[in-house]
Design an enzyme around this catalytic site. Structure first.
Site, PDB file in Angstrom:
ATOM      1  N   HIS A 205       0.839  -1.212   0.000  1.00 29.08           N
ATOM      2  CA  HIS A 205       0.000   0.000   0.000  1.00 29.08           C
ATOM      3  C   HIS A 205       0.873   1.261   0.000  1.00 29.08           C
ATOM      4  O   HIS A 205       0.625   2.193  -0.756  1.00 29.08           O
ATOM      5  CB  HIS A 205      -0.878   0.060   1.255  1.00 29.08           C
ATOM      6  CG  HIS A 205      -1.895  -1.027   1.389  1.00 29.08           C
ATOM      7  ND1 HIS A 205      -2.106  -1.699   2.573  1.00 29.08           N
ATOM      8  CD2 HIS A 205      -2.774  -1.558   0.498  1.00 29.08           C
ATOM      9  CE1 HIS A 205      -3.073  -2.583   2.409  1.00 29.08           C
ATOM     10  NE2 HIS A 205      -3.489  -2.532   1.164  1.00 29.08           N
TER      11      HIS A 205
ATOM     12  N   ARG B  79      -2.081  -6.142  -8.526  1.00 27.63           N
ATOM     13  CA  ARG B  79      -1.049  -7.163  -8.275  1.00 27.63           C
ATOM     14  C   ARG B  79      -1.080  -8.153  -9.423  1.00 27.63           C
ATOM     15  O   ARG B  79      -0.865  -7.796 -10.564  1.00 27.63           O
ATOM     16  CB  ARG B  79      -1.301  -7.851  -6.934  1.00 27.63           C
ATOM     17  CG  ARG B  79      -0.871  -7.035  -5.758  1.00 27.63           C
ATOM     18  CD  ARG B  79      -1.511  -7.517  -4.492  1.00 27.63           C
ATOM     19  NE  ARG B  79      -2.944  -7.270  -4.537  1.00 27.63           N
ATOM     20  CZ  ARG B  79      -3.751  -7.277  -3.483  1.00 27.63           C
ATOM     21  NH1 ARG B  79      -3.273  -7.581  -2.312  1.00 27.63           N
ATOM     22  NH2 ARG B  79      -5.032  -7.016  -3.598  1.00 27.63           N
TER      23      ARG B  79
ATOM     24  N   LYS C 226     -15.548  -7.060   3.806  1.00 26.68           N
ATOM     25  CA  LYS C 226     -14.538  -7.952   4.379  1.00 26.68           C
ATOM     26  C   LYS C 226     -14.620  -7.923   5.903  1.00 26.68           C
ATOM     27  O   LYS C 226     -14.834  -6.857   6.492  1.00 26.68           O
ATOM     28  CB  LYS C 226     -13.129  -7.502   3.973  1.00 26.68           C
ATOM     29  CG  LYS C 226     -12.854  -7.586   2.486  1.00 26.68           C
ATOM     30  CD  LYS C 226     -11.434  -7.109   2.206  1.00 26.68           C
ATOM     31  CE  LYS C 226     -11.204  -6.811   0.741  1.00 26.68           C
ATOM     32  NZ  LYS C 226      -9.940  -6.114   0.498  1.00 26.68           N
TER      33      LYS C 226
ATOM     34  N   SER D 114      -3.218  -7.807   2.757  1.00 26.77           N
ATOM     35  CA  SER D 114      -3.516  -7.733   4.184  1.00 26.77           C
ATOM     36  C   SER D 114      -3.998  -9.092   4.698  1.00 26.77           C
ATOM     37  O   SER D 114      -3.707  -9.473   5.824  1.00 26.77           O
ATOM     38  CB  SER D 114      -4.573  -6.658   4.454  1.00 26.77           C
ATOM     39  OG  SER D 114      -4.075  -5.402   4.077  1.00 26.77           O
TER      40      SER D 114
HETATM   41  P1  ADP Z   1      -5.507  -5.929   0.549  1.00 33.02           P
HETATM   42  O1  ADP Z   1      -5.908  -6.419  -0.828  1.00 33.02           O
HETATM   43  O2  ADP Z   1      -4.054  -6.025   0.822  1.00 33.02           O
HETATM   44  O3  ADP Z   1      -6.396  -6.471   1.626  1.00 33.02           O
HETATM   45  P2  ADP Z   1      -6.977  -3.401   0.407  1.00 33.02           P
HETATM   46  O4  ADP Z   1      -8.287  -4.024   0.156  1.00 33.02           O
HETATM   47  O5  ADP Z   1      -6.862  -2.493   1.563  1.00 33.02           O
HETATM   48  O6  ADP Z   1      -5.742  -4.384   0.559  1.00 33.02           O
HETATM   49  O7  ADP Z   1      -6.494  -2.693  -0.928  1.00 33.02           O
HETATM   50  C1  ADP Z   1      -6.470  -1.339  -1.200  1.00 33.02           C
HETATM   51  C2  ADP Z   1      -5.854  -1.128  -2.556  1.00 33.02           C
HETATM   52  O8  ADP Z   1      -4.465  -1.466  -2.504  1.00 33.02           O
HETATM   53  C3  ADP Z   1      -6.436  -1.961  -3.695  1.00 33.02           C
HETATM   54  O9  ADP Z   1      -6.459  -1.168  -4.864  1.00 33.02           O
HETATM   55  C4  ADP Z   1      -5.432  -3.086  -3.839  1.00 33.02           C
HETATM   56  O10 ADP Z   1      -5.433  -3.606  -5.146  1.00 33.02           O
HETATM   57  C5  ADP Z   1      -4.132  -2.351  -3.542  1.00 33.02           C
HETATM   58  N1  ADP Z   1      -3.069  -3.253  -3.096  1.00 33.02           N
HETATM   59  C6  ADP Z   1      -3.105  -4.092  -2.055  1.00 33.02           C
HETATM   60  N2  ADP Z   1      -1.945  -4.766  -1.923  1.00 33.02           N
HETATM   61  C7  ADP Z   1      -1.140  -4.333  -2.929  1.00 33.02           C
HETATM   62  C8  ADP Z   1       0.188  -4.656  -3.351  1.00 33.02           C
HETATM   63  N3  ADP Z   1       0.918  -5.582  -2.710  1.00 33.02           N
HETATM   64  N4  ADP Z   1       0.692  -4.024  -4.426  1.00 33.02           N
HETATM   65  C9  ADP Z   1      -0.071  -3.113  -5.092  1.00 33.02           C
HETATM   66  N5  ADP Z   1      -1.324  -2.772  -4.746  1.00 33.02           N
HETATM   67  C10 ADP Z   1      -1.868  -3.362  -3.688  1.00 33.02           C
END
Ligand code: ADP
Length: 160
Positions: free
Chosen positions: A17, A90, A41, A128
């Site tokens: 993030h 990703r 979630k 996460s």
């Molecule tokens: P996660 O998928 O890790 O639970 P979130 O739902 O909080 O995270 O995701 C918020 C944003 O961050 C989304 O657009 C998600 O695609 C992006 N994101 C999460 N992890 C990564 C990563 N490792 N690299 C790039 N973008 C990411």
């Protein structure tokens, strides 16, 4: 002045993030990191805890603001005066979901453009969900989350 909004559950924030936030802050004038309170979630951390961890990790970044919201992302983007919705991509598995989201958001708010940042190589496997799973089983997440978050994870699972 272009304001971008970067929404997510951030449960908890990890280095994948932060990488997206830093890169978005180089492109846009202001980045609003938006914690979705009503995410479907199941949460480990409360929205207030997620906000605190993000604030601690981002306090040195003057162009970045952290806030939480309920309801539609596009509505919150409008409130913040954002023209751009930032998302991270990703692996290929993210693509279909994000395409659907971006298409629906474009229908709801034609003036708001979704801009994707490809994950940086060291973080393509990071989510996460995976962080929570490793921490729940007692494994180290050092180097994957900002300082402070690892301790908070440990405390969470000690109590559980
Ligand atoms: P996660 O998928 O890790 O639970 P979130 O739902 O909080 O995270 O995701 C918020 C944003 O961050 C989304 O657009 C998600 O695609 C992006 N994101 C999460 N992890 C990564 C990563 N490792 N690299 C790039 N973008 C990411």
């Amino acid at each position: 002045m272009t304001v971008a909004i970067y929404p997510g559950s951030f449960d908890p924030v990890h280095l994948g993030h932060l990488d997206i936030i830093e890169r978005a802050a180089r492109v846009f004038d202001r980045v609003v990191v938006a914690v979705a309170r009503n995410s479907e979630k199941e949460g480990l951390f409360t929205p207030a805890e997620r906000l605190e961890m993000l604030q601690a990790a981002l306090e040195a970044m003057s162009k970045v603001e952290v806030d939480a919201f309920d309801g539609l992302t596009v509505e919150f983007a409008r409130e913040k005066g954002a023209r751009v919705l930032v998302k991270g991509l990703r692996a290929v598995v993210d693509f279909e979901y994000e395409l659907k989201q971006a298409s629906m958001n474009a229908r709801l708010a034609p003036d708001l453009d979704t801009v994707f940042f490809m994950t940086s190589a060291p973080y393509y496997f990071l989510s996460s969900t995976l962080i929570r799973e490793v921490a729940r089983l007692g494994g180290p997440v050092t180097g994957l989350v900002p300082p402070g978050v690892e301790e908070r994870l440990r405390a969470k699972f000690r109590r559980a």
